[in-house]
Design an enzyme around this catalytic site. Sequence first.
Site, short mmCIF file in Angstrom:
data_model
loop_
_atom_site.label_atom_id
_atom_site.label_comp_id
_atom_site.label_asym_id
_atom_site.label_seq_id
_atom_site.Cartn_x
_atom_site.Cartn_y
_atom_site.Cartn_z
N SER A 47 0.80 -1.11 0.17
CA SER A 47 0.04 -0.02 0.06
C SER A 47 0.93 1.14 -0.02
O SER A 47 1.70 1.38 0.83
CB SER A 47 -0.94 -0.03 1.19
N HIS A 78 -3.30 0.65 -4.71
CA HIS A 78 -2.93 -0.52 -5.36
C HIS A 78 -3.34 -0.17 -6.62
O HIS A 78 -4.46 -0.43 -7.04
CB HIS A 78 -3.59 -1.81 -4.96
N HIS A 100 -5.43 -9.44 -1.75
CA HIS A 100 -5.54 -9.62 -0.37
C HIS A 100 -6.56 -10.76 -0.05
O HIS A 100 -7.75 -10.70 -0.74
CB HIS A 100 -5.62 -8.11 0.34
N TYR A 102 -8.55 -10.21 2.52
CA TYR A 102 -9.88 -9.59 2.80
C TYR A 102 -10.55 -8.84 1.77
O TYR A 102 -11.96 -8.54 1.97
CB TYR A 102 -9.55 -8.56 3.81
N GLU A 103 -9.99 -9.08 0.51
CA GLU A 103 -10.84 -8.42 -0.67
C GLU A 103 -11.86 -9.70 -1.11
O GLU A 103 -12.81 -9.24 -2.08
CB GLU A 103 -9.84 -8.22 -1.85
N ALA A 130 3.40 -1.97 3.72
CA ALA A 130 3.05 -0.98 4.76
C ALA A 130 2.53 -1.69 6.18
O ALA A 130 1.60 -2.79 6.00
CB ALA A 130 1.96 0.20 4.46
N MET A 233 -1.51 -7.10 6.87
CA MET A 233 -2.43 -7.99 6.16
C MET A 233 -2.30 -8.73 4.91
O MET A 233 -3.21 -9.02 4.00
CB MET A 233 -3.88 -6.96 5.86
N SER A 234 -0.78 -8.88 4.74
CA SER A 234 -0.53 -9.34 3.30
C SER A 234 1.06 -10.04 3.55
O SER A 234 1.32 -10.51 4.44
CB SER A 234 -0.21 -8.08 2.52
N ASN A 257 2.90 3.36 10.80
CA ASN A 257 2.14 4.04 12.00
C ASN A 257 2.62 3.15 13.03
O ASN A 257 3.03 2.06 12.97
CB ASN A 257 0.58 4.02 11.86
N HIS A 271 -6.25 4.05 6.82
CA HIS A 271 -5.57 3.81 5.40
C HIS A 271 -4.95 5.04 4.86
O HIS A 271 -3.89 4.98 4.36
CB HIS A 271 -6.60 2.99 4.74
#
Length: 303
Positions: A47, A78, A100, A102-103, A130, A233-234, A257, A271
């Site tokens: 990201s 993306h 991902h 979650y997609e 990220a 998450m990846s 972060n 995000h």
Amino acid sequence: MGLRPAQGEGADGTMEKEFTYEDYQHTAEWLLSHTKHRPQVAVICGSGLGGLADTVTQAQSFNYSEIPNFPQSTVPGHVGRLVFGYLKDCPCVVMQGRFHYYEGYPLWKVTFPVRVFRLMGVDTLLVTNAAGGLNPNFEVGDIMLIRDHINMPGFCGQNPLRGPNDERFGHRFPAMSDAYDRNLMQKAHSAWKQMGEQRELQEGTYVMLGGPNFETIAESRLLRKLGADAVGMSTVPEVIVARHCGLRVFGFSLITNKVIMNYESLEKANHEEVLESGKQAARKLEQFVSILLASIPPSGNAI
């Protein structure tokens, strides 16, 4: 014969068959027939990090929608484009946007490009992401070399290698104790010294969660106690598949972060913050990757 068809849930909730060896081969052959580039290194941009693809020279790009069997990237930051060309003098293919879990994609589809790259002759995979900083010594903008990972979805059976195994890609039970190439990590430290950055190049363990929500405070505390330094998450599924089919792997996280660890804090992860941090670190990342790739020799792998 290819892999026996197995069932997986698609993004629309319907059941669909996994790709066969011939499906991967078809996509690889389509790409090879549409470009003269022959990449050695594949780069997956996380990201906000897709700007690296804009530094590719002699670039030739394909939207994911043009490529047979390729999934579509749906997440802001993306772009959804495959870029062939050179980073420094290294022949590369850059994924400007990844897929991902979650997609709604099953993990065998999330990792589809990795095996395609292997069939195209790629020998090294560079994964970027990220991530939130769990280690209290990390600052926003730090780069963390991924020394190891914790596959949280894998703890409950969500693994991209689940299902029938095709020996043409790799053995049934691949080791992950050497997932991240130690020689490339040493080269990364040398590249960082050349840059003369004030902040130290960090090194640590990346933990993957399924997403798309950010972590609760209790989850963050637990992950830190498990030994994780950064959370995202990846990345882990691609690394597992890459190692399964014999690719060298190197990875790093941009700390975008600091993860919230106490209940008194009023801050919230978002995000937009992730994308902004990626923009600010873009030049540093581009220089780092360029110096690193210039030092990578061919591995001589063949499939």
